[in-house]
Design a protein around this motif. Structure first.
Motif, short mmCIF file in Angstrom:
data_model
loop_
_atom_site.label_atom_id
_atom_site.label_comp_id
_atom_site.label_asym_id
_atom_site.label_seq_id
_atom_site.Cartn_x
_atom_site.Cartn_y
_atom_site.Cartn_z
N ARG A 28 -31.75 39.41 -24.99
CA ARG A 28 -32.50 38.54 -26.12
C ARG A 28 -32.37 39.25 -27.87
O ARG A 28 -32.49 38.16 -28.42
CB ARG A 28 -34.11 39.26 -25.92
CG ARG A 28 -35.04 38.48 -26.25
CD ARG A 28 -36.50 39.61 -25.14
NE ARG A 28 -37.54 39.10 -26.28
CZ ARG A 28 -38.14 37.43 -26.57
NH1 ARG A 28 -37.37 36.48 -26.71
NH2 ARG A 28 -38.73 38.01 -27.43
N LYS A 29 -32.39 40.45 -27.55
CA LYS A 29 -32.14 40.97 -29.08
C LYS A 29 -30.84 39.42 -30.62
O LYS A 29 -30.95 38.87 -30.67
CB LYS A 29 -31.59 41.88 -29.11
CG LYS A 29 -33.09 43.28 -29.17
CD LYS A 29 -32.45 44.25 -29.63
CE LYS A 29 -33.67 45.36 -29.75
NZ LYS A 29 -33.23 46.47 -29.44
N ARG A 36 -31.62 33.53 -35.24
CA ARG A 36 -32.53 33.55 -36.71
C ARG A 36 -31.52 32.86 -38.16
O ARG A 36 -31.73 32.32 -38.60
CB ARG A 36 -32.91 35.05 -37.15
CG ARG A 36 -32.79 35.82 -38.09
CD ARG A 36 -33.39 36.61 -38.26
NE ARG A 36 -34.93 36.83 -37.65
CZ ARG A 36 -34.77 37.65 -37.11
NH1 ARG A 36 -33.33 38.56 -36.44
NH2 ARG A 36 -35.66 38.11 -35.94
N GLU A 37 -30.10 33.09 -37.86
CA GLU A 37 -28.83 32.56 -37.94
C GLU A 37 -28.80 30.74 -38.07
O GLU A 37 -28.46 30.88 -39.44
CB GLU A 37 -27.43 33.19 -37.06
CG GLU A 37 -27.47 34.50 -37.93
CD GLU A 37 -25.89 34.96 -37.29
OE1 GLU A 37 -25.02 34.55 -36.61
OE2 GLU A 37 -25.75 36.51 -36.84
N LYS A 38 -29.23 30.64 -37.62
CA LYS A 38 -28.78 29.17 -36.86
C LYS A 38 -30.14 28.48 -37.98
O LYS A 38 -30.05 27.17 -38.48
CB LYS A 38 -29.38 27.96 -35.52
CG LYS A 38 -28.15 27.88 -34.62
CD LYS A 38 -28.22 27.50 -33.18
CE LYS A 38 -27.37 27.55 -32.37
NZ LYS A 38 -28.10 27.73 -31.21
N ILE A 39 -31.20 28.79 -37.57
CA ILE A 39 -31.84 28.81 -39.03
C ILE A 39 -31.56 28.64 -39.68
O ILE A 39 -32.30 27.46 -40.49
CB ILE A 39 -33.43 29.76 -38.02
CG1 ILE A 39 -34.22 28.96 -37.10
CG2 ILE A 39 -34.94 28.58 -39.20
CD1 ILE A 39 -35.31 29.89 -36.70
N ALA A 45 -28.32 24.24 -45.22
CA ALA A 45 -28.14 23.45 -45.63
C ALA A 45 -29.19 21.52 -46.34
O ALA A 45 -28.77 21.06 -46.75
CB ALA A 45 -27.40 22.43 -44.46
N GLU A 46 -30.77 21.91 -45.61
CA GLU A 46 -31.24 21.30 -46.10
C GLU A 46 -31.44 21.30 -47.85
O GLU A 46 -32.20 20.60 -48.67
CB GLU A 46 -32.68 21.19 -45.71
CG GLU A 46 -32.62 20.76 -44.21
CD GLU A 46 -31.93 19.24 -44.01
OE1 GLU A 46 -32.28 18.67 -44.74
OE2 GLU A 46 -31.20 18.34 -43.23
N GLY A 47 -31.22 21.88 -48.34
CA GLY A 47 -31.12 22.75 -49.80
C GLY A 47 -32.45 23.89 -50.34
O GLY A 47 -32.89 23.56 -51.32
N PHE A 48 -33.40 24.15 -49.25
CA PHE A 48 -34.43 24.95 -49.43
C PHE A 48 -33.59 26.45 -49.07
O PHE A 48 -32.54 27.20 -48.73
CB PHE A 48 -35.45 24.58 -48.16
CG PHE A 48 -36.24 23.07 -48.32
CD1 PHE A 48 -36.96 22.58 -49.47
CD2 PHE A 48 -35.62 22.05 -47.81
CE1 PHE A 48 -37.11 21.52 -49.64
CE2 PHE A 48 -36.02 20.96 -47.47
CZ PHE A 48 -36.69 20.81 -48.89
N ALA A 49 -35.45 27.36 -49.44
CA ALA A 49 -34.08 28.48 -49.30
C ALA A 49 -35.94 29.15 -48.23
O ALA A 49 -36.40 28.52 -48.21
CB ALA A 49 -35.36 29.65 -50.96
N PHE A 50 -35.27 30.28 -47.62
CA PHE A 50 -36.19 30.53 -46.57
C PHE A 50 -38.08 30.60 -47.10
O PHE A 50 -38.38 30.31 -46.04
CB PHE A 50 -35.76 32.01 -46.01
CG PHE A 50 -36.41 32.70 -44.74
CD1 PHE A 50 -36.44 31.84 -43.53
CD2 PHE A 50 -37.64 33.03 -45.12
CE1 PHE A 50 -37.42 32.74 -42.28
CE2 PHE A 50 -38.50 33.35 -43.94
CZ PHE A 50 -38.21 33.49 -42.77
#
Length: 108
Positions: A28-29, A36-39, A45-50
């Protein structure tokens, strides 16, 4: 790896269950870390920051701590006893109400 659980005693079965639960937690971890890496990759890729998408999180929020509330009621028999009107009613307040006083009579 097939395990014949019919031949396991109580302790062996408990060990197997504990190991299986530990492995399940590890899987699960790992899955959460990959997600999380995919997100993060998608956001980048969309040019935004978290923080643009999800905000500052807990670090940006200021929690209001309970401060001192001024008293609203005073005991006529002992003026040093006061109550803010929050929480459980003090004994002197309940006794005064039973004696026929009203809340407005005890208000400061």
């Amino acid at each position: 790896m097939a395990v014949d659980i019919k031949n396991l005693n109580h302790n062996q079965l408990n060990d197997l269950i504990a190991k299986a639960q530990q492995r399940q937690t590890e899987l699960r971890k790992d899955k959460v870390a990959k997600l999380r890496e995919k997100i993060h990759a998608l956001i980048k890729a969309e040019g935004f920051a978290f923080e643009d998408v999800f905000g500052q999180g807990r670090a940006g929020k200021v929690r209001k701590t309970g401060g001192i509330v001024p008293p609203k009621y005073r005991n006529p028999a002992d003026p040093e006893q006061t109550w803010s009107g929050r929480g459980k009613r003090p004994r002197w307040f309940n006794d005064a109400l039973k004696a026929g006083k009203k809340e407005k009579d005890l208000a400061i």
